[in-house]
Design a protein around this motif. Structure first.
Motif, PDB file in Angstrom:
ATOM      1  N   THR A 111      33.121  59.812  18.159  1.00  0.00           N
ATOM      2  CA  THR A 111      33.203  61.023  17.208  1.00  0.00           C
ATOM      3  C   THR A 111      34.663  61.542  17.143  1.00  0.00           C
ATOM      4  N   ALA A 112      35.341  61.492  18.281  1.00  0.00           N
ATOM      5  CA  ALA A 112      36.995  61.718  18.286  1.00  0.00           C
ATOM      6  C   ALA A 112      37.735  60.596  17.584  1.00  0.00           C
ATOM      7  N   GLY A 113      37.345  59.608  17.307  1.00  0.00           N
ATOM      8  CA  GLY A 113      38.014  58.537  16.526  1.00  0.00           C
ATOM      9  C   GLY A 113      38.548  57.504  17.605  1.00  0.00           C
ATOM     10  N   ALA A 114      38.205  57.480  18.738  1.00  0.00           N
ATOM     11  CA  ALA A 114      38.805  56.571  19.715  1.00  0.00           C
ATOM     12  C   ALA A 114      37.823  55.248  19.670  1.00  0.00           C
ATOM     13  N   LYS A 115      38.579  54.191  20.005  1.00  0.00           N
ATOM     14  CA  LYS A 115      37.748  52.813  20.015  1.00  0.00           C
ATOM     15  C   LYS A 115      37.678  52.675  21.513  1.00  0.00           C
ATOM     16  N   VAL A 116      36.321  52.322  21.938  1.00  0.00           N
ATOM     17  CA  VAL A 116      35.948  52.246  23.257  1.00  0.00           C
ATOM     18  C   VAL A 116      36.004  50.688  23.499  1.00  0.00           C
ATOM     19  N   THR A 117      37.038  50.433  24.405  1.00  0.00           N
ATOM     20  CA  THR A 117      36.999  48.904  24.537  1.00  0.00           C
ATOM     21  C   THR A 117      35.901  48.235  25.354  1.00  0.00           C
ATOM     22  N   GLY A 118      35.482  49.032  26.014  1.00  0.00           N
ATOM     23  CA  GLY A 118      34.073  48.394  27.021  1.00  0.00           C
ATOM     24  C   GLY A 118      34.010  49.214  28.028  1.00  0.00           C
ATOM     25  N   THR A 119      33.157  48.651  28.708  1.00  0.00           N
ATOM     26  CA  THR A 119      32.697  49.454  30.064  1.00  0.00           C
ATOM     27  C   THR A 119      32.688  48.563  31.107  1.00  0.00           C
ATOM     28  N   VAL A 120      33.562  49.024  32.401  1.00  0.00           N
ATOM     29  CA  VAL A 120      33.468  48.226  33.407  1.00  0.00           C
ATOM     30  C   VAL A 120      32.855  49.078  34.538  1.00  0.00           C
ATOM     31  N   THR A 121      31.597  48.287  35.252  1.00  0.00           N
ATOM     32  CA  THR A 121      31.072  49.067  36.384  1.00  0.00           C
ATOM     33  C   THR A 121      31.540  48.465  37.742  1.00  0.00           C
ATOM     34  N   ILE A 122      32.114  49.470  38.494  1.00  0.00           N
ATOM     35  CA  ILE A 122      32.528  48.911  39.972  1.00  0.00           C
ATOM     36  C   ILE A 122      31.035  48.911  40.571  1.00  0.00           C
ATOM     37  N   LYS A 123      30.554  47.640  41.088  1.00  0.00           N
ATOM     38  CA  LYS A 123      29.276  47.444  41.844  1.00  0.00           C
ATOM     39  C   LYS A 123      29.712  48.172  43.114  1.00  0.00           C
ATOM     40  N   GLU A 124      28.376  48.496  43.722  1.00  0.00           N
ATOM     41  CA  GLU A 124      28.332  49.004  45.095  1.00  0.00           C
ATOM     42  C   GLU A 124      28.982  47.983  46.102  1.00  0.00           C
ATOM     43  N   LYS A 125      28.741  46.736  45.900  1.00  0.00           N
ATOM     44  CA  LYS A 125      29.298  45.709  46.866  1.00  0.00           C
ATOM     45  C   LYS A 125      31.009  45.686  46.899  1.00  0.00           C
ATOM     46  N   PHE A 126      31.570  46.220  45.858  1.00  0.00           N
ATOM     47  CA  PHE A 126      33.043  46.367  45.570  1.00  0.00           C
ATOM     48  C   PHE A 126      33.399  47.419  46.588  1.00  0.00           C
ATOM     49  N   THR A 127      32.615  48.554  47.023  1.00  0.00           N
ATOM     50  CA  THR A 127      33.323  49.797  47.882  1.00  0.00           C
ATOM     51  C   THR A 127      32.616  49.476  49.089  1.00  0.00           C
ATOM     52  N   ALA A 128      31.821  48.509  49.464  1.00  0.00           N
ATOM     53  CA  ALA A 128      31.642  48.305  50.910  1.00  0.00           C
ATOM     54  C   ALA A 128      32.593  48.004  51.861  1.00  0.00           C
ATOM     55  N   ALA A 129      32.606  48.620  53.148  1.00  0.00           N
ATOM     56  CA  ALA A 129      33.783  48.587  53.958  1.00  0.00           C
ATOM     57  C   ALA A 129      33.827  46.866  54.335  1.00  0.00           C
ATOM     58  N   SER A 130      32.861  46.123  54.353  1.00  0.00           N
ATOM     59  CA  SER A 130      32.779  44.714  54.791  1.00  0.00           C
ATOM     60  C   SER A 130      33.578  44.051  53.801  1.00  0.00           C
ATOM     61  N   SER A 131      33.730  44.398  52.345  1.00  0.00           N
ATOM     62  CA  SER A 131      34.221  43.457  51.251  1.00  0.00           C
ATOM     63  C   SER A 131      35.823  43.415  51.383  1.00  0.00           C
ATOM     64  N   ASP A 132      36.552  44.132  52.082  1.00  0.00           N
ATOM     65  CA  ASP A 132      37.940  44.227  51.859  1.00  0.00           C
ATOM     66  C   ASP A 132      38.679  43.074  51.795  1.00  0.00           C
ATOM     67  N   ASP A 133      38.474  42.118  53.015  1.00  0.00           N
ATOM     68  CA  ASP A 133      38.666  40.742  53.104  1.00  0.00           C
ATOM     69  C   ASP A 133      38.724  39.727  51.929  1.00  0.00           C
ATOM     70  N   ASN A 134      37.325  39.797  51.541  1.00  0.00           N
ATOM     71  CA  ASN A 134      36.917  38.757  50.295  1.00  0.00           C
ATOM     72  C   ASN A 134      37.629  39.250  49.211  1.00  0.00           C
ATOM     73  N   LEU A 135      37.611  40.473  48.803  1.00  0.00           N
ATOM     74  CA  LEU A 135      38.639  41.144  47.674  1.00  0.00           C
ATOM     75  C   LEU A 135      39.979  40.761  47.701  1.00  0.00           C
ATOM     76  N   LEU A 136      40.607  40.796  48.815  1.00  0.00           N
ATOM     77  CA  LEU A 136      41.899  40.398  48.915  1.00  0.00           C
ATOM     78  C   LEU A 136      42.067  38.833  48.844  1.00  0.00           C
ATOM     79  N   ASP A 137      41.394  38.238  49.327  1.00  0.00           N
ATOM     80  CA  ASP A 137      41.276  36.550  48.708  1.00  0.00           C
ATOM     81  C   ASP A 137      41.247  36.531  47.280  1.00  0.00           C
ATOM     82  N   LEU A 138      40.430  37.221  46.693  1.00  0.00           N
ATOM     83  CA  LEU A 138      40.059  37.124  45.286  1.00  0.00           C
ATOM     84  C   LEU A 138      41.084  37.455  44.438  1.00  0.00           C
ATOM     85  N   ALA A 139      41.792  38.631  45.009  1.00  0.00           N
ATOM     86  CA  ALA A 139      43.040  39.232  44.084  1.00  0.00           C
ATOM     87  C   ALA A 139      44.053  38.039  44.182  1.00  0.00           C
TER      88      ALA A 139
END
Length: 317
Positions: A111-139
């Protein structure tokens, strides 16, 4: 001489007297007790009906408020984000109303004239404390050479991944092309179940609205909530702070932003994004944020007002 028969007759007489006393007493009390019980039942029934009527009235008023907000939205928002590309980022949780809020905000952005480029959902798996090392490797394995040197070198996988996602999805100027390798990065994170994607996401966003629900719970709740705030700070940094956090209430991510003095100065918040008023407020807050002003809106603790007082026309042209 007192014999056994005498004892039997005496005991029988005693029990007969008790039975007669109970019958007489119950009969005497039955009328008042029954009346009292009937009065209590009638009172509870009346109170229940009153509560039901109050609930129906509240629902009707909420619908009228939503209808009003939807009707005035075009007058408040029309053209104020023309030429802007806005990304929606959802923080996954147990609140299904986050999807409702995201859909409503998406409609208000259009309505405001913007283009919504898309939606990214950060999954619960991403925020889990046990995921830090795996996410570092992936990055480290998926970051394009053009930006790998700009990522935080602190050994924190969730922060590094948030910075990488922000780098490939947003740009601090309208019309900036996506970084080479963006699709490969997004596909790697989606395939691993760290994020989900909706929309073409072929255009870099120059503004972001983050939508969240209730704060995380469980044994690693503190760590999960901290990661959500890190996601906000990394996207805000990549955007030169053209970012709004919209929550279902003042709890969780909204309160975390408002309580962090450094982030609250440059990231606006809205705490009632499940309502039409909150969805209008989120878009107006983004207009205001692009104009260089920060505010906190809604009905919860830390809100300055329900809506931004003023919101000048801001366009990308």
């Amino acid at each position: 001489m007192i014999n056994f028969r005498y004892h039997v007759v005496s005991l029988a007489a005693v029990f007969l007297a008790l039975a007669i006393g109970l019958v007489v007493g119950t009969a005497a009390a039955n009328g008042p007790l029954a009346d009292q019980l009937n009065d209590q039942v009638n009172k509870i029934t009346d109170e229940k009906q009153q509560l039901r009527d109050d609930l129906d009235q509240s629902r009707a008023e909420l619908k009228k408020n939503a209808d009003f907000a939807n009707e005035v939205a075009p007058m408040l928002l029309n053209g104020k984000l023309a030429g802007r590309n806005v990304l929606l980022v959802k923080i996954e949780g147990s609140d299904k109303d986050v999807d409702t809020a995201a859909d409503g905000i998406g409609d208000m952005l259009q309505t405001a004239g913007a283009k919504v480029t898309g939606t990214v959902t950060i999954k619960e798996k991403f925020t889990a404390a046990s995921s830090d090392d795996n996410l570092l490797d992936l990055a480290e394995s998926s970051a394009p050479p053009a930006i790998s040197g700009a990522l935080p070198n602190n050994g924190k996988g969730q922060e590094t991944s948030a910075a990488l996602l922000a780098a490939v999805l947003v740009a601090d100027k309208p019309g900036t092309p996506q970084i080479d390798g963006t699709r490969r990065v997004l596909s790697a994170y989606e395939a691993g179940g760290w994020i989900s994607l909706d929309g073409d996401l072929k255009t870099s966003a120059d503004a972001v609205i983050v939508i969240s629900g209730a704060p995380a719970s469980g044994k690693d709740a503190k760590e999960r909530n901290a990661v959500a705030l890190t996601v906000v700070s990394r996207f805000a940094l990549a955007l030169s702070n053209d970012l709004v956090v919209a929550g279902l209430s003042a709890n969780g991510l909204v309160s975390a932003v408002r309580d962090d003095a450094s982030i609250a100065k440059s990231v606006s918040t809205v705490d009632n994004a499940v309502t039409a008023y909150g969805q209008v407020a989120a878009v107006l807050a983004l207009v205001e944020r692009i104009g260089g002003k920060t505010g906190h809106y809604g009905i919860g603790s830390g809100a300055n007002s329900l809506l931004p007082k003023t919101a000048g026309v801001v366009s990308g042209s």
